[in-house]
Design a protein around this motif. Sequence first.
Motif, short mmCIF file in Angstrom:
data_model
loop_
_atom_site.label_atom_id
_atom_site.label_comp_id
_atom_site.label_asym_id
_atom_site.label_seq_id
_atom_site.Cartn_x
_atom_site.Cartn_y
_atom_site.Cartn_z
N ASP A 185 0.84 -1.20 0.00
CA ASP A 185 0.00 0.00 0.00
C ASP A 185 0.87 1.25 0.00
OD1 ASP A 185 -2.33 1.41 -0.13
OD2 ASP A 185 -2.64 1.46 2.03
N GLU A 186 1.92 1.22 -0.83
CA GLU A 186 2.82 2.36 -0.94
C GLU A 186 2.25 3.34 -1.98
OE1 GLU A 186 6.57 0.76 -2.03
OE2 GLU A 186 7.00 -0.03 -0.05
N ARG A 187 1.83 4.48 -1.53
CA ARG A 187 1.25 5.47 -2.42
C ARG A 187 2.23 6.61 -2.61
NH1 ARG A 187 -4.88 5.57 0.19
NH2 ARG A 187 -5.22 3.30 0.03
N ARG A 188 2.67 6.76 -3.82
CA ARG A 188 3.62 7.84 -4.11
C ARG A 188 3.02 8.72 -5.20
NH1 ARG A 188 5.27 6.42 -8.93
NH2 ARG A 188 5.72 4.27 -9.49
N PRO A 189 3.56 9.92 -5.37
CA PRO A 189 3.03 10.80 -6.41
C PRO A 189 3.26 10.23 -7.80
CG PRO A 189 4.40 12.00 -4.85
CD PRO A 189 4.61 10.54 -4.58
N LEU A 190 2.41 10.64 -8.74
CA LEU A 190 2.60 10.32 -10.14
C LEU A 190 3.78 11.14 -10.65
CD1 LEU A 190 1.17 8.86 -12.66
CD2 LEU A 190 0.34 11.16 -13.18
N ARG A 191 4.82 10.46 -11.10
CA ARG A 191 6.02 11.15 -11.58
C ARG A 191 5.81 11.51 -13.04
NH1 ARG A 191 9.88 6.30 -10.25
NH2 ARG A 191 8.08 5.35 -11.27
N LEU A 192 5.71 12.81 -13.30
CA LEU A 192 5.29 13.30 -14.62
C LEU A 192 6.39 14.13 -15.26
CD1 LEU A 192 2.94 13.68 -16.69
CD2 LEU A 192 2.35 15.76 -15.41
N ASP A 193 6.85 13.70 -16.44
CA ASP A 193 7.79 14.48 -17.24
C ASP A 193 7.02 15.46 -18.10
OD1 ASP A 193 10.43 13.98 -16.73
OD2 ASP A 193 10.58 12.27 -18.06
N VAL A 194 7.59 16.65 -18.29
CA VAL A 194 6.96 17.69 -19.11
C VAL A 194 8.00 18.26 -20.06
CG1 VAL A 194 5.70 19.88 -19.07
CG2 VAL A 194 5.39 18.25 -17.21
N TRP A 195 7.62 18.50 -21.30
CA TRP A 195 8.53 19.14 -22.26
C TRP A 195 7.73 20.08 -23.16
CZ3 TRP A 195 7.16 14.01 -22.34
CH2 TRP A 195 6.49 13.54 -23.47
N GLY A 196 8.45 20.83 -24.03
CA GLY A 196 7.81 21.84 -24.87
C GLY A 196 7.63 23.15 -24.11
N HIS A 197 8.68 23.55 -23.33
CA HIS A 197 8.51 24.63 -22.36
C HIS A 197 8.27 26.00 -23.00
CE1 HIS A 197 9.39 21.72 -19.35
NE2 HIS A 197 10.53 21.42 -19.94
N LEU A 198 8.73 26.22 -24.22
CA LEU A 198 8.49 27.52 -24.86
C LEU A 198 6.99 27.76 -25.02
CD1 LEU A 198 9.72 30.03 -26.16
CD2 LEU A 198 9.72 28.81 -28.35
N PHE A 199 6.22 26.69 -25.24
CA PHE A 199 4.77 26.81 -25.40
C PHE A 199 4.03 26.69 -24.08
CE2 PHE A 199 4.97 25.18 -30.08
CZ PHE A 199 5.61 26.36 -30.45
N ASP A 200 4.77 26.66 -22.97
CA ASP A 200 4.23 26.69 -21.61
C ASP A 200 3.20 25.59 -21.34
OD1 ASP A 200 3.78 27.43 -19.02
OD2 ASP A 200 2.60 29.21 -19.50
#
Length: 295
Positions: free
Chosen positions: A86-101
């Motif tokens: 029952d280990e609950r950890r955050p969803l690890r989310l990668d994000v790219w395309g930073h110029l378009f915010d």
Amino acid sequence: MELDLGQARAFVVTAGHLHFGRAAGELFLTQQALSKRVARLEESLGVRLFDRTGHAVRLTPAGERFLEPARRALAAADAAVAAARDERRPLRLDVWGHLFDPMRILREAVDRRPDLPIELNLRRGPDAAVAALRAGETDAGFGRVHGPPPDGLARRVVRREPMAAVMGAAHPLAGAGRLRPADLRATTMWFPAAIEKLDFLRDFCAEHGLTGEFGGVNLGLPYFLEWLRDHPDRVSLLPAALPVPGDAGVRVVPLVDPVPLYEWSLLWRSGDRDPALGGLLAELQRTARAGDRPE
């Protein structure tokens, strides 16, 4: 045969480094112990997974075929252990395309579901994000994905965002109320990155017969707008909904006939049933309704 997960992990880590010494260090094993695990796995499978020539290590065709299923098996095993504990950890989310915010789109979803446990990882681009997903270092990625999803990964387009032309206030087209892509043929499109990283913009130029200038370094939106302000012979593209400061010295002009659309996608490992992933996907799709546009 029953797959030994310790042997499979030894193979996957070694395949990631293509170097037994570095892989042994990551796994806190001696190089001899790591080599024995890989050798036992090869013996059980009845195939060679690596070619070792001098100091060089390469995957064999069998090793290339085995790598992605092995990664998925290890990810599933790790998920099973976490579920049992029952280990609950955050969803690890990668994000790219930073110029378009992309953060402004994620903010809309998170504002609706502040209970979603998300941990952001800012990587340089989709290739690094895909590698992290396959290695189990992250759980999902958000940005533009060109073409079909890579093997072992699932993709959902969550928004098709209208794009607009952006240019310095002194540009001859800056006073237009709207522009067609064909109207841009008399100018040069500029984008601060290598052309191989900008499939959308490259294809936009090719489709409409535009001259594109690619290169330089993406130093963020303020620098991007300053550069356009100081080069009144260049035009670029931004999402029409992206807020641009009124004192930036640039003009944003809507594009029509046709409206170019930028696709934002969510990417994850096939078969992943993380509740936070499902919640994020649902909210991205709900908040996209106002910004989504037909072709």
